[in-house]
Design an enzyme around this catalytic site. Structure first.
Site, mmCIF file in Angstrom:
data_model
loop_
_atom_site.group_PDB
_atom_site.id
_atom_site.type_symbol
_atom_site.label_atom_id
_atom_site.label_comp_id
_atom_site.label_asym_id
_atom_site.label_seq_id
_atom_site.Cartn_x
_atom_site.Cartn_y
_atom_site.Cartn_z
ATOM 1 N N TYR A 348 0.675 -1.144 0.076
ATOM 2 C CA TYR A 348 -0.104 0.257 -0.245
ATOM 3 C C TYR A 348 0.672 1.146 0.122
ATOM 4 O O TYR A 348 2.148 1.358 0.228
ATOM 5 C CB TYR A 348 -1.417 -0.023 0.892
ATOM 6 C CG TYR A 348 -0.687 -0.057 2.331
ATOM 7 C CD1 TYR A 348 0.414 0.087 3.187
ATOM 8 C CD2 TYR A 348 -1.819 -0.449 3.381
ATOM 9 C CE1 TYR A 348 0.537 0.073 4.313
ATOM 10 C CE2 TYR A 348 -1.704 -0.806 4.713
ATOM 11 C CZ TYR A 348 -0.399 -0.283 5.262
ATOM 12 O OH TYR A 348 -0.243 -0.345 6.407
ATOM 13 N N GLU A 349 0.040 2.401 -0.138
ATOM 14 C CA GLU A 349 0.685 3.752 -0.543
ATOM 15 C C GLU A 349 1.930 3.573 -1.630
ATOM 16 O O GLU A 349 2.938 4.184 -1.364
ATOM 17 C CB GLU A 349 1.294 4.489 0.827
ATOM 18 C CG GLU A 349 -0.212 4.578 1.520
ATOM 19 C CD GLU A 349 -0.055 5.689 2.637
ATOM 20 O OE1 GLU A 349 0.834 6.585 2.439
ATOM 21 O OE2 GLU A 349 -1.003 5.772 3.671
ATOM 22 N N GLY A 350 1.778 2.902 -2.584
ATOM 23 C CA GLY A 350 2.857 2.594 -3.705
ATOM 24 C C GLY A 350 3.553 1.217 -3.431
ATOM 25 O O GLY A 350 4.335 1.182 -2.388
#
Ligand code: CAA
Length: 365
Positions: A348-350
């Site tokens: 998550y978040e990239g």
């Protein structure tokens, strides 16, 4: 304070909450009372007025014990409060940021879609311009805090012909007519965190709820995520240091072949590598936080911190299970949970791959 809170308030029941996929509601309420949900927001808007370095120190301590609580803290601080304080109007700040920073309500960040994860510019959710309001239709996926939050920051496409420059970011109240919550996701890790899909059907959002200029939504998402990645890097660091601490303790107690396993070189070398990688991750996280505090560019250092800390978390937690042997594979010893929790920090978040895109673009520029 974060370390004490994690030991006294989060540790009891953390295994049970993971098993039952139970959101740590009461614990989050107490964290709000201690100022953990709006750490970097100025006191003028109800926050704790601290810097990013303080925030990552707290994130590490909370994440050592309970990554389900720390992801809630991270999203509220870095993605929602920071975005509102940096780009919101005074009215938006008074109405939404103040209660969010005080932790009276929670926020969520709605970018990902069934077919737009890493490829975040491919937004299918539409925000049709209807004069004084937008009409929002579409679906968002894997949204942290979706069920508990009441303020959503929603990225949606207004003019597909403009690509990423046609995307807007809107503040949507969860109880608006036409917003429905999908079923809770059953996850491998961070099972206490509250993750759902969210559907929008003809949701009217007043124009004054748009953040920034028309078409600013994708840049908003990228800028916000650049800081969010520092928070998730700190979360990964905490998961790694939590697992390392448990492995270290266990190795001094468990005996095999007539002595504590910490006296066997096979275990000593694992502990040495864990400690070294964690220290390197910590310095990268602190450097990125310091860059942000100094108003320097933190896109590169944040992505380096995130990819390194999350890969460290996965490696360290796997080794911590190995040090524990059979005990590491059962729930009572915590390390199996930390290993499952570590995995999401690479996604998550990239994802790690997206961080490498950001890093390689920056170094080749
Ligand atoms: N700051 C400001 N603007 C930026 C930017 C940044 N850091 N990065 C890109 N942009 C701008 C570009 O300049 C470009 O603008 P112009 O057209 O005006 O030049 C525009 O944004 C499009 O950028 P790219 O051409 O670089 O876009 P791309 O399609 O190549 O994608 C990417 C780049 C890095 C892969 C990006 O899509 C990305 O970061 N994807 C991952 C998304 C992500 O992290 N999702 C996480 C979901 S949220 C979450 O997980 C929260 C949670 O619940 C825990």
């Amino acid at each position: 304070m974060a370390a004490d809170f994690a030991r006294t308030e989060l540790l009891p029941g953390v295994i049970e909450r993971d098993e039952k996929e139970q959101f740590p509601k009461e614990q989050i309420r107490k964290m709000a009372g201690l100022g953990f949900l709006g750490m970097m927001v100025s006191s003028r808007y109800g926050g704790s007025g601290m810097d990013t370095l303080s925030y990552v120190l707290a994130m590490e301590e909370i994440s050592r014990i309970d990554a389900s609580a720390s992801v809630c803290m991270s999203v509220n601080n870095s993605l929602v409060c920071w975005g509102l304080e940096t780009y919101g109007t005074e009215e938006q700040k008074q109405k939404y940021l103040v209660p969010l920073a005080r932790g009276e309500v929670l926020g969520a960040f709605l970018l990902s879609e069934p077919e737009a994860g890493s490829d975040a510019t491919s937004q299918r959710t539409l925000a049709e311009d209807q004069g004084d309001h937008y009409l929002v239709n579409g679906t968002k996926n894997w949204i942290t805090n979706a069920g508990s939050a009441s303020v959503y920051l929603v990225m949606a496409q207004t003019d597909p012909s403009l690509g990423s420059r046609g995307i807007n970011v809107l503040i949507v109240e969860k109880d608006s007519p036409g917003v429905t919550l999908g079923a809770k996701e059953h996850k491998m890790g961070i099972r206490g965190s509250d993750t759902h899909s969210v559907m929008f059907q003809d949701v009217r959002v007043p124009k004054e709820n748009r953040i920034g200029e028309n078409g600013f939504g994708f840049k908003f998402a990228m800028q916000t995520l650049a800081g969010g990645r520092i928070g998730i890097a700190a979360q990964a660091l905490g998961i790694a240091s939590g697992a390392y601490g448990l492995a270290l303790e266990y190795s001094k107690q468990r005996k095999a072949f007539g002595k504590e396993i910490s006296r066997h070189q096979a275990i000593q070398f694992k502990l040495a590598d864990m400690a070294t990688r964690i220290e390197a991750a910590r310095l990268l996280v602190w450097k990125a936080a310091w860059h942000k505090d100094q108003q320097m560019d933190y896109g590169l250092s944040g992505s380096m911190a995130k990819v390194f800390a999350s890969e460290t978390a996965m490696w360290v937690t796997t080794e911590a299970v190995q040090v524990h042997g059979g005990y590491g594979y059962v729930k009572e010893y915590h390390v199996e949970r930390l290993m499952r929790d570590a995995k999401i920090t690479q996604i998550y978040e990239g994802t790690s791959e997206v961080q490498r895109i950001v890093i390689s673009r920056a170094i080749l520029k």
